[in-house]
Scaffold this active site. Sequence first.
Site, PDB file in Angstrom:
ATOM      1  N   LEU A   3       0.843  -1.196   0.000  1.00 48.78           N
ATOM      2  CA  LEU A   3       0.000   0.000   0.000  1.00 48.78           C
ATOM      3  C   LEU A   3       0.878   1.246   0.000  1.00 48.78           C
ATOM      4  O   LEU A   3       1.527   1.549   1.009  1.00 48.78           O
ATOM      5  CB  LEU A   3      -0.887   0.016   1.252  1.00 48.78           C
ATOM      6  CG  LEU A   3      -1.908  -1.126   1.368  1.00 48.78           C
ATOM      7  CD1 LEU A   3      -2.288  -1.356   2.823  1.00 48.78           C
ATOM      8  CD2 LEU A   3      -3.136  -0.814   0.531  1.00 48.78           C
ATOM      9  N   THR A   4       0.921   1.957  -1.115  1.00 45.80           N
ATOM     10  CA  THR A   4       1.697   3.190  -1.181  1.00 45.80           C
ATOM     11  C   THR A   4       1.160   4.196  -0.164  1.00 45.80           C
ATOM     12  O   THR A   4      -0.038   4.473  -0.136  1.00 45.80           O
ATOM     13  CB  THR A   4       1.637   3.775  -2.599  1.00 45.80           C
ATOM     14  OG1 THR A   4       2.256   2.853  -3.495  1.00 45.80           O
ATOM     15  CG2 THR A   4       2.362   5.106  -2.674  1.00 45.80           C
TER      16      THR A   4
ATOM     17  N   GLN B 112       8.639  -4.986  -1.138  1.00 46.87           N
ATOM     18  CA  GLN B 112       8.207  -5.051  -2.535  1.00 46.87           C
ATOM     19  C   GLN B 112       9.111  -4.142  -3.369  1.00 46.87           C
ATOM     20  O   GLN B 112       9.174  -2.934  -3.133  1.00 46.87           O
ATOM     21  CB  GLN B 112       6.751  -4.619  -2.695  1.00 46.87           C
ATOM     22  CG  GLN B 112       6.256  -4.867  -4.124  1.00 46.87           C
ATOM     23  CD  GLN B 112       4.910  -4.243  -4.413  1.00 46.87           C
ATOM     24  OE1 GLN B 112       4.778  -3.022  -4.427  1.00 46.87           O
ATOM     25  NE2 GLN B 112       3.905  -5.080  -4.648  1.00 46.87           N
TER      26      GLN B 112
ATOM     27  N   HIS C 103       7.535  -6.439  -7.844  1.00 49.71           N
ATOM     28  CA  HIS C 103       6.276  -5.853  -8.325  1.00 49.71           C
ATOM     29  C   HIS C 103       6.191  -6.090  -9.831  1.00 49.71           C
ATOM     30  O   HIS C 103       6.831  -5.408 -10.623  1.00 49.71           O
ATOM     31  CB  HIS C 103       6.250  -4.355  -8.009  1.00 49.71           C
ATOM     32  CG  HIS C 103       4.867  -3.757  -8.037  1.00 49.71           C
ATOM     33  ND1 HIS C 103       3.827  -4.295  -8.772  1.00 49.71           N
ATOM     34  CD2 HIS C 103       4.359  -2.658  -7.397  1.00 49.71           C
ATOM     35  CE1 HIS C 103       2.748  -3.556  -8.590  1.00 49.71           C
ATOM     36  NE2 HIS C 103       3.037  -2.558  -7.763  1.00 49.71           N
TER      37      HIS C 103
ATOM     38  N   ASN D  97       0.181  -4.065 -12.142  1.00 49.37           N
ATOM     39  CA  ASN D  97      -0.307  -2.675 -12.151  1.00 49.37           C
ATOM     40  C   ASN D  97       0.303  -1.771 -13.209  1.00 49.37           C
ATOM     41  O   ASN D  97       0.355  -0.555 -13.051  1.00 49.37           O
ATOM     42  CB  ASN D  97      -0.117  -2.038 -10.766  1.00 49.37           C
ATOM     43  CG  ASN D  97      -0.941  -2.714  -9.692  1.00 49.37           C
ATOM     44  OD1 ASN D  97      -1.601  -3.718  -9.947  1.00 49.37           O
ATOM     45  ND2 ASN D  97      -0.898  -2.184  -8.494  1.00 49.37           N
TER      46      ASN D  97
ATOM     47  N   TYR E 228       3.432  -1.484 -14.200  1.00 50.30           N
ATOM     48  CA  TYR E 228       4.794  -1.021 -13.981  1.00 50.30           C
ATOM     49  C   TYR E 228       5.763  -1.812 -14.869  1.00 50.30           C
ATOM     50  O   TYR E 228       5.343  -2.562 -15.746  1.00 50.30           O
ATOM     51  CB  TYR E 228       5.138  -1.093 -12.491  1.00 50.30           C
ATOM     52  CG  TYR E 228       4.263  -0.169 -11.669  1.00 50.30           C
ATOM     53  CD1 TYR E 228       4.262   1.207 -11.912  1.00 50.30           C
ATOM     54  CD2 TYR E 228       3.414  -0.659 -10.680  1.00 50.30           C
ATOM     55  CE1 TYR E 228       3.450   2.065 -11.184  1.00 50.30           C
ATOM     56  CE2 TYR E 228       2.593   0.193  -9.948  1.00 50.30           C
ATOM     57  CZ  TYR E 228       2.604   1.550 -10.211  1.00 50.30           C
ATOM     58  OH  TYR E 228       1.791   2.400  -9.504  1.00 50.30           O
TER      59      TYR E 228
ATOM     60  N   ASN F 145      -5.759  -9.953 -15.119  1.00 48.32           N
ATOM     61  CA  ASN F 145      -7.032 -10.068 -15.838  1.00 48.32           C
ATOM     62  C   ASN F 145      -7.777  -8.751 -16.037  1.00 48.32           C
ATOM     63  O   ASN F 145      -8.990  -8.728 -16.200  1.00 48.32           O
ATOM     64  CB  ASN F 145      -7.952 -11.087 -15.129  1.00 48.32           C
ATOM     65  CG  ASN F 145      -8.570 -10.547 -13.858  1.00 48.32           C
ATOM     66  OD1 ASN F 145      -7.916  -9.847 -13.091  1.00 48.32           O
ATOM     67  ND2 ASN F 145      -9.823 -10.881 -13.630  1.00 48.32           N
TER      68      ASN F 145
ATOM     69  N   ARG G 191      -6.967  -1.848   1.901  1.00 52.98           N
ATOM     70  CA  ARG G 191      -7.499  -0.675   2.604  1.00 52.98           C
ATOM     71  C   ARG G 191      -7.947  -0.976   4.028  1.00 52.98           C
ATOM     72  O   ARG G 191      -7.834  -0.119   4.915  1.00 52.98           O
ATOM     73  CB  ARG G 191      -8.644  -0.072   1.797  1.00 52.98           C
ATOM     74  CG  ARG G 191      -8.177   0.635   0.530  1.00 52.98           C
ATOM     75  CD  ARG G 191      -9.314   1.270  -0.224  1.00 52.98           C
ATOM     76  NE  ARG G 191     -10.258   0.306  -0.750  1.00 52.98           N
ATOM     77  CZ  ARG G 191     -10.150  -0.289  -1.929  1.00 52.98           C
ATOM     78  NH1 ARG G 191      -9.115  -0.030  -2.697  1.00 52.98           N
ATOM     79  NH2 ARG G 191     -11.058  -1.142  -2.345  1.00 52.98           N
TER      80      ARG G 191
END
Length: 362
Positions: A24-25, A98, A172, A175, A177, A228, A316
């Site tokens: 979580l950034t 990560q 990572h 997403n 990247y 996906n 979250r």
Amino acid sequence: MSSLFDPLRLGAIELPNRFVMAPLTRARAGFDGVPNALMAAYYSQRSDAGLVITEATGISREGLGWPNAPGLWTDDQAEGWKQVTDAVHGHGGRIVAQLWHMGRLVHSAVSGMEPVSSSATIAPDYAHTYDGKRPYLEARAATQDDIRRIVDDYRKAARNAIEAGFDGIQIHGANGYLVDQFLRDGANFRTDEYGGSVENRLRFMTEVLKAVAGEIGMDRVGIRFSPNFQVQGVDDAYPIVLFEAVARRLEELKVPWIELREPRRPTASGAIPTEPVSPAMRRLYSGRIVINSDYDWRDAEQRIAAGDADAVSIGRLFIANPDLVKRIELGAALNMGDSSTYYAGGAVGYVDYPSLEGSLAA
């Protein structure tokens, strides 16, 4: 029938339960990327997770494009992380770093450097910078010298992570990247041995995994994917075919665990997921699978009982509930998070969410 409260082994790492804190950034490190005492408090508060995965952590200045995110390429950064790992271990937890290269999602206003990617492309939408959101710039295609240098950056960052006291690392690969930019044909338009065929598009990921494993041992390595759905402009025309090949490669390399960000309904950004790839990967990959995105502990229990997955990573809810595992175990009410503070900096919305222990004491 396995429970989320049962222990689990991820390679060399023994987990006391199957609740994983997702990466979580949080943007609390400052421009130099050095972790601090505030970050140590944050992570130690959440150490009842079976495993804590840190926020995405840059392997180099070139690869770090998020303001105030941490790094692992300098001695000072590694020293900063030591106070975090010591705090988590002091509370009986386990933590992996990560490792992150953002590729074309790095803006020069943050890194001071030209962005690099699998191909000369521009990401959609806007980059977060110290001066607010700005349109992404065109990235240049990585040369083979660039690729060798970046792979070595991963290796050095992995070594720094272990020296900083981490139990392992997660690459990572999700997403949109850099690893994802090489893997999926929506961003990789190369015509050399790193592009074109699925086999070629696996090459960069494979070289990163081998380099990191050569430094710290494959039994301390995991990798994350988002297979996906389109994320930050990156997708693939044939995700099942691609990730079946990924699964075979991971099996060959003996990668002990993966995390799949695999939504089943439209994401907050409006991306429409395609067919999940985890069942296809499960048939070909014998390592542990951690599922993420849209799963709570109730339907994760069903996935685990059915043998489709081994653990669940939660994001979250871990931000808002430092003692999330205990709350779930007791059936206690959950705190709700304040999204306006996710990247705000400082202690508010970071280390000040109440725990059950604090509530009972009050």
